[in-house]
Design an enzyme around this catalytic site. Sequence first.
Site, PDB file in Angstrom:
ATOM      1  N   CYS A   1      13.624  10.073   7.314  1.00 23.31           N
ATOM      2  CA  CYS A   1      13.503   9.536   8.677  1.00 23.31           C
ATOM      3  C   CYS A   1      14.831   9.648   9.408  1.00 23.31           C
ATOM      4  O   CYS A   1      14.864   9.912  10.599  1.00 23.31           O
ATOM      5  CB  CYS A   1      13.005   8.104   8.647  1.00 23.31           C
ATOM      6  SG  CYS A   1      13.817   7.100   7.414  1.00 23.31           S
TER       7      CYS A   1
ATOM      8  N   LYS B   1       0.878  -1.181   0.000  1.00 24.54           N
ATOM      9  CA  LYS B   1       0.000   0.000   0.000  1.00 24.54           C
ATOM     10  C   LYS B   1       0.913   1.229   0.000  1.00 24.54           C
ATOM     11  O   LYS B   1       1.436   1.633   1.036  1.00 24.54           O
ATOM     12  CB  LYS B   1      -0.877  -0.014   1.253  1.00 24.54           C
ATOM     13  CG  LYS B   1      -2.225   0.689   1.122  1.00 24.54           C
ATOM     14  CD  LYS B   1      -2.147   2.158   0.779  1.00 24.54           C
ATOM     15  CE  LYS B   1      -1.844   3.040   1.969  1.00 24.54           C
ATOM     16  NZ  LYS B   1      -1.674   4.462   1.593  1.00 24.54           N
TER      17      LYS B   1
ATOM     18  N   GLU C   1       9.318   1.535  11.396  1.00 24.09           N
ATOM     19  CA  GLU C   1      10.435   2.480  11.240  1.00 24.09           C
ATOM     20  C   GLU C   1       9.801   3.867  11.248  1.00 24.09           C
ATOM     21  O   GLU C   1       9.124   4.249  10.303  1.00 24.09           O
ATOM     22  CB  GLU C   1      11.152   2.164   9.923  1.00 24.09           C
ATOM     23  CG  GLU C   1      12.548   2.702   9.893  1.00 24.09           C
ATOM     24  CD  GLU C   1      12.571   4.116   9.418  1.00 24.09           C
ATOM     25  OE1 GLU C   1      12.394   5.017  10.270  1.00 24.09           O
ATOM     26  OE2 GLU C   1      12.737   4.323   8.216  1.00 24.09           O
TER      27      GLU C   1
ATOM     28  N   GLU D   1      10.265  15.822  15.614  1.00 22.94           N
ATOM     29  CA  GLU D   1      10.652  15.472  14.243  1.00 22.94           C
ATOM     30  C   GLU D   1       9.908  16.419  13.300  1.00 22.94           C
ATOM     31  O   GLU D   1       8.744  16.207  12.965  1.00 22.94           O
ATOM     32  CB  GLU D   1      10.299  14.017  13.914  1.00 22.94           C
ATOM     33  CG  GLU D   1      10.860  13.636  12.555  1.00 22.94           C
ATOM     34  CD  GLU D   1      10.436  12.261  12.056  1.00 22.94           C
ATOM     35  OE1 GLU D   1       9.256  11.910  12.196  1.00 22.94           O
ATOM     36  OE2 GLU D   1      11.291  11.567  11.491  1.00 22.94           O
TER      37      GLU D   1
HETATM   38  P1  NAD Z   1       1.747   8.612   7.891  1.00 28.84           P
HETATM   39  O1  NAD Z   1       2.541   7.810   8.836  1.00 28.84           O
HETATM   40  O2  NAD Z   1       0.345   8.892   8.296  1.00 28.84           O
HETATM   41  O3  NAD Z   1       1.675   7.855   6.458  1.00 28.84           O
HETATM   42  C1  NAD Z   1       2.594   6.884   6.041  1.00 28.84           C
HETATM   43  C2  NAD Z   1       1.838   5.730   5.373  1.00 28.84           C
HETATM   44  O4  NAD Z   1       0.879   5.192   6.274  1.00 28.84           O
HETATM   45  C3  NAD Z   1       1.056   6.138   4.120  1.00 28.84           C
HETATM   46  O5  NAD Z   1       1.101   5.082   3.173  1.00 28.84           O
HETATM   47  C4  NAD Z   1      -0.353   6.285   4.649  1.00 28.84           C
HETATM   48  O6  NAD Z   1      -1.336   6.095   3.649  1.00 28.84           O
HETATM   49  C5  NAD Z   1      -0.415   5.167   5.672  1.00 28.84           C
HETATM   50  N1  NAD Z   1      -1.435   5.361   6.706  1.00 28.84           N
HETATM   51  C6  NAD Z   1      -1.907   6.543   7.208  1.00 28.84           C
HETATM   52  N2  NAD Z   1      -2.866   6.298   8.135  1.00 28.84           N
HETATM   53  C7  NAD Z   1      -2.991   4.956   8.223  1.00 28.84           C
HETATM   54  C8  NAD Z   1      -3.796   4.089   9.008  1.00 28.84           C
HETATM   55  N3  NAD Z   1      -4.702   4.564   9.878  1.00 28.84           N
HETATM   56  N4  NAD Z   1      -3.650   2.767   8.859  1.00 28.84           N
HETATM   57  C9  NAD Z   1      -2.734   2.261   7.995  1.00 28.84           C
HETATM   58  N5  NAD Z   1      -1.976   3.020   7.204  1.00 28.84           N
HETATM   59  C10 NAD Z   1      -2.075   4.344   7.317  1.00 28.84           C
HETATM   60  O7  NAD Z   1       2.544   9.912   7.576  1.00 28.84           O
HETATM   61  P2  NAD Z   1       2.046  11.303   6.950  1.00 28.84           P
HETATM   62  O8  NAD Z   1       0.696  11.687   7.485  1.00 28.84           O
HETATM   63  O9  NAD Z   1       2.157  11.178   5.486  1.00 28.84           O
HETATM   64  O10 NAD Z   1       3.157  12.296   7.503  1.00 28.84           O
HETATM   65  C11 NAD Z   1       3.017  12.855   8.794  1.00 28.84           C
HETATM   66  C12 NAD Z   1       4.339  12.879   9.539  1.00 28.84           C
HETATM   67  O11 NAD Z   1       4.869  11.553   9.630  1.00 28.84           O
HETATM   68  C13 NAD Z   1       5.447  13.669   8.889  1.00 28.84           C
HETATM   69  O12 NAD Z   1       5.370  15.013   9.208  1.00 28.84           O
HETATM   70  C14 NAD Z   1       6.676  13.005   9.460  1.00 28.84           C
HETATM   71  O13 NAD Z   1       6.989  13.551  10.711  1.00 28.84           O
HETATM   72  C15 NAD Z   1       6.270  11.572   9.630  1.00 28.84           C
HETATM   73  N6  NAD Z   1       6.757  10.706   8.528  1.00 28.84           N
HETATM   74  C16 NAD Z   1       7.824   9.931   8.771  1.00 28.84           C
HETATM   75  C17 NAD Z   1       8.320   9.131   7.751  1.00 28.84           C
HETATM   76  C18 NAD Z   1       9.527   8.266   7.962  1.00 28.84           C
HETATM   77  O14 NAD Z   1      10.205   7.924   7.003  1.00 28.84           O
HETATM   78  N7  NAD Z   1       9.798   7.834   9.181  1.00 28.84           N
HETATM   79  C19 NAD Z   1       7.731   9.126   6.504  1.00 28.84           C
HETATM   80  C20 NAD Z   1       6.595   9.918   6.303  1.00 28.84           C
HETATM   81  C21 NAD Z   1       6.127  10.692   7.333  1.00 28.84           C
END
Ligand code: NAD
Length: 484
Positions: free
Chosen positions: A289, A180, A255, A386
Amino acid sequence: MTSTPLWYPTDKCFVSGEWVAPKGAETLPATDPSTGREIARIARGRAADIDAAVAAAESARDGNWGRMPAFERGRILARMGQIVLDHVEDLAQIEAQDVGKPLTQARNDALALARYLEFYAGAADKVMGETIPYLQGYTVYTLREPHGVTGHIVPWNYPMQIIGRSVGAALAMGNACVLKPAEEACLTALAFADIAREAGLPAGALNVVPGLGEEAGAALSSHPGIQHISFTGSVATGALIQTAAAQNIVPVTLELGGKSPQLVFDDADLDTALPFLVNAGIQNAGQTCSASSRILVQRGVYERVCQMMAARYRELVVAPALDDRDVGPLISARQKEIVEGFLKAADPARILARAHLVDNLPEGGHYVAPALYGGVDPDDPLAQAEIFGPVQALIPFEDEEDAVRIANGTQYGLVASVWTHDGARQLRLAKRLRAGQVFINNYGAGGGVELPFGGVGKSGHGREKGFEALYGFSVLKTVAARHG
Ligand code: NAD
C-alpha cells in the site's frame, strides 16, 4: 525454539477457541503464487460462520476477557510475541509460499508481527483518560473503553503485519476480534489463531473466519453485532465496507493504498537515496500500500537518477519465493493481468529498464519483471493509478512549487519522502505534502511499528500503528460527578 510446533487445520474456522468446520462444509483452494499449485484447502466461511464468530466474541467481551485487567491482556500479548519469535522461520516459510514473497521479506514480516505484539503488550496498561477542570462541585474525568466486538478485514499482501497492527492493537484495548483474512493468503492468520490459543488468550477474544470477500467479508462488515471495522485493501471494497458500516452507524478505519512519491532535489545524496528509491517500489513485487511508485526528480540530477535506477533494475532478479532473490511472483493470475494491462497501455518509448526473470521459472507462477519508466507525464496512468505491481515512474520537476504540485496531484495521500539537505525545505515540504506520513532523507515503506500510519483522500482515514491505534480501537467516555 521453546514453543510447541504450530498446529492449525487449514480448512477450519477458529471460533470460541475451537477449530470448527465451516457450516456449509465447503472449502476453497490456497495456491502458491510461485508455482500456481494448490498447497492447501481453506474454509469457505459464510454469513452463518460470521454469526457464530460474532456470538463468540460477544461472550468473550461480556465474560473473562472483558473483565481482564489491562496488564494481564498485555502479558498475553507479550507471550504471543514470544511465540511468534520462536516460530519466525516456520511463519516465514508459510508466508513465502502463500503470498509468494521472497523468504527474507517474509521473515521480516514475522519479525514485524512479533514487534507489534511486543509494542501493544507494553502499551495495554498505559492508555489513560484525563481529568477536566469544570464547575465548582464537580469532578470530571474521561475513560478510554474498548468498542466491544471489532471486525478486521485484511488483504493478502502483508497478512502478518496487518494482523499485528490491527488485531494486536484491538486486543490490547480489550476488544474481542473477528478476523476475516484474504482468500488469496490466509494461512498465517490461522497460525496466528494457534499462537493466541497457546499464549492463553481466552476463547472468543480472537475468532478467524476465512472465506470470500463478497460472502464472509460482506457478512462481517454489515453485521449488527460489530462495533468497529478495520479494513485494508482496495478503494472500491473500502467504499462498500464504509457503506455497510454506515447502516449500523459503526466507525471504520480504512487503509486503501496510494501512489506515494519520493521527491529528489538537486542537492540530495543520491548514493544513499538509491536503495530507498528502488526498494520502495519493488518490495513484495510492488504489492504494498505504501509502495513508492512515483519518483519525482529535479532537472539537475534527473539524468543521473535515471541512470542509477536503471542500472539497479537491470541487476534485479525475479525468482520463486523460496529462492529468496529480489522479487517474487505477484499474488495471482488476476493481479498479473492487471499489472500487464498497465504495461501494455504504457508508451514503450518511455521504458528505461526491466529486471530479468531467472531461467526455468515454474510455468504456473505469476511473474512480472519489474519495469522502470522515465519522462512520465504526471497525468499518465503510470503516474496516477495504484498499479500494485513492480512498476515505477520517474517524473522530472523544475522547482519546489512544481514538485509539490505533482506530488499532491493524485487522489491518494499515504506516504511521501523528501531527499534534500536544505533544512528549511525539509520543514516546508513536510507541511505541504498531502500524506499521512512524510519521511525526510529516508523512506519507511510503511515500516515502523511505533509510527502512526494512515492516509488522507482516497488513501483512507483513521490511523493504525503506534499508540494512536489504541485511541482508534477505543471509545472515550466522559464522567461528570457532582459532589457539591
Ligand atoms: P480487496 O480490497 O477486494 O480485498 C481485500 C480484503 O477485502 C480481502 O480480505 C477480501 O476478501 C475482502 N473483501 C473483498 N470484497 C469484500 C466485500 N464486498 N465486503 C467485505 N470484504 C471484502 O482487494 P483485491 O481484490 O484483493 O485487490 C484488488 C486491488 O486492491 C489491488 O490491485 C490493489 O490495487 C488493491 N489492494 C490494496 C491493498 C492495500 O494494502 N492497500 C491490499 C490489497 C489490494
